[in-house]
Design a protein around this motif. Structure first.
Motif, mmCIF file in Angstrom:
data_model
loop_
_atom_site.group_PDB
_atom_site.id
_atom_site.type_symbol
_atom_site.label_atom_id
_atom_site.label_comp_id
_atom_site.label_asym_id
_atom_site.label_seq_id
_atom_site.Cartn_x
_atom_site.Cartn_y
_atom_site.Cartn_z
ATOM 1 N N GLN A 16 32.521 -12.083 -7.961
ATOM 2 C CA GLN A 16 32.061 -10.539 -7.994
ATOM 3 C C GLN A 16 31.489 -10.484 -9.378
ATOM 4 O O GLN A 16 30.398 -9.719 -10.308
ATOM 5 C CB GLN A 16 33.288 -9.972 -8.191
ATOM 6 C CG GLN A 16 32.945 -8.338 -8.511
ATOM 7 C CD GLN A 16 33.926 -7.137 -8.044
ATOM 8 O OE1 GLN A 16 35.593 -7.548 -8.244
ATOM 9 N NE2 GLN A 16 34.299 -6.452 -7.474
ATOM 10 N N THR A 25 23.221 -6.040 -7.811
ATOM 11 C CA THR A 25 24.192 -4.702 -7.186
ATOM 12 C C THR A 25 24.319 -5.696 -5.208
ATOM 13 O O THR A 25 24.350 -6.127 -5.176
ATOM 14 C CB THR A 25 23.608 -3.319 -6.171
ATOM 15 O OG1 THR A 25 22.864 -3.643 -6.058
ATOM 16 C CG2 THR A 25 23.040 -2.515 -7.377
ATOM 17 N N GLN A 26 25.763 -4.657 -5.605
ATOM 18 C CA GLN A 26 25.811 -6.102 -3.412
ATOM 19 C C GLN A 26 25.434 -5.704 -2.550
ATOM 20 O O GLN A 26 24.736 -6.941 -1.854
ATOM 21 C CB GLN A 26 27.571 -5.153 -3.167
ATOM 22 C CG GLN A 26 28.679 -5.182 -3.518
ATOM 23 C CD GLN A 26 30.166 -5.317 -2.863
ATOM 24 O OE1 GLN A 26 30.366 -3.936 -2.319
ATOM 25 N NE2 GLN A 26 31.476 -5.646 -3.991
ATOM 26 N N GLN A 37 25.755 -4.924 3.089
ATOM 27 C CA GLN A 37 26.414 -4.938 2.038
ATOM 28 C C GLN A 37 28.609 -5.431 2.224
ATOM 29 O O GLN A 37 29.224 -5.274 2.158
ATOM 30 C CB GLN A 37 26.454 -3.933 1.649
ATOM 31 C CG GLN A 37 26.666 -3.822 -0.098
ATOM 32 C CD GLN A 37 28.124 -2.921 0.291
ATOM 33 O OE1 GLN A 37 28.306 -1.867 1.453
ATOM 34 N NE2 GLN A 37 29.107 -2.920 -0.577
ATOM 35 N N PRO A 38 28.983 -4.562 3.404
ATOM 36 C CA PRO A 38 30.573 -4.715 3.624
ATOM 37 C C PRO A 38 31.116 -5.788 3.298
ATOM 38 O O PRO A 38 31.449 -6.192 3.258
ATOM 39 C CB PRO A 38 30.286 -4.133 4.693
ATOM 40 C CG PRO A 38 29.585 -3.092 5.557
ATOM 41 C CD PRO A 38 27.785 -4.332 4.168
ATOM 42 N N SER A 41 30.498 -7.050 0.280
ATOM 43 C CA SER A 41 32.302 -6.448 -0.135
ATOM 44 C C SER A 41 33.524 -7.048 0.257
ATOM 45 O O SER A 41 34.643 -7.321 -0.867
ATOM 46 C CB SER A 41 32.923 -5.167 0.175
ATOM 47 O OG SER A 41 33.797 -4.240 -0.717
ATOM 48 N N GLU A 44 33.481 -10.413 -1.705
ATOM 49 C CA GLU A 44 34.430 -10.560 -3.062
ATOM 50 C C GLU A 44 35.905 -9.492 -3.313
ATOM 51 O O GLU A 44 36.717 -10.215 -3.781
ATOM 52 C CB GLU A 44 33.723 -9.481 -3.777
ATOM 53 C CG GLU A 44 31.859 -10.464 -4.506
ATOM 54 C CD GLU A 44 31.533 -9.168 -4.961
ATOM 55 O OE1 GLU A 44 30.242 -9.838 -5.240
ATOM 56 O OE2 GLU A 44 32.040 -8.155 -5.116
ATOM 57 N N THR A 45 36.457 -9.596 -2.002
ATOM 58 C CA THR A 45 37.676 -9.051 -2.153
ATOM 59 C C THR A 45 38.659 -9.728 -1.244
ATOM 60 O O THR A 45 39.011 -11.019 -1.338
ATOM 61 C CB THR A 45 37.365 -7.289 -1.910
ATOM 62 O OG1 THR A 45 36.789 -7.311 -0.308
ATOM 63 C CG2 THR A 45 37.111 -6.906 -2.928
#
Length: 87
Positions: A16, A25-26, A37-38, A41, A44-45
């Motif tokens: 990230q 951006t993502q 993009q999801p 995301s 990154e988490t």
């Protein structure tokens, strides 16, 4: 800079931060990688543990990172039978 990664969460934080430092951006990064993009995301988490080596190397290349492997320090030599290593 050298960063030691010991958990999937730590890798997610590094990815990230590297993305943000690259100014993407993502959505932009995901589009370049050919993923949604999801999914980025999640990588990154919470989903970093499911990151494949291929995906990780693609992210590193996109963000200008390098992957290095080195031993932690002196290790005790293990005796292998018949001069072959066992995994």
């Amino acid at each position: 800079m050298k960063i030691v990664v010991q958990t999937p969460a730590a890798l997610g934080e590094i990815l990230q931060s590297a993305r943000k430092e690259s100014g993407m951006t993502q959505a932009q990064a995901a589009a370049q990688l050919g993923i949604g993009q999801p999914r980025l995301s999640a990588l990154e988490t919470t989903g970093t543990a499911s990151l494949s080596l291929e995906q990780m190397l693609a992210l590193f290349a996109l963000y200008g990172l390098e992957f290095h492997v080195q031993s932690r320090g002196p290790a005790k030599p293990q005796r292998a039978r018949d001069d072959t290593l066992e995994w």
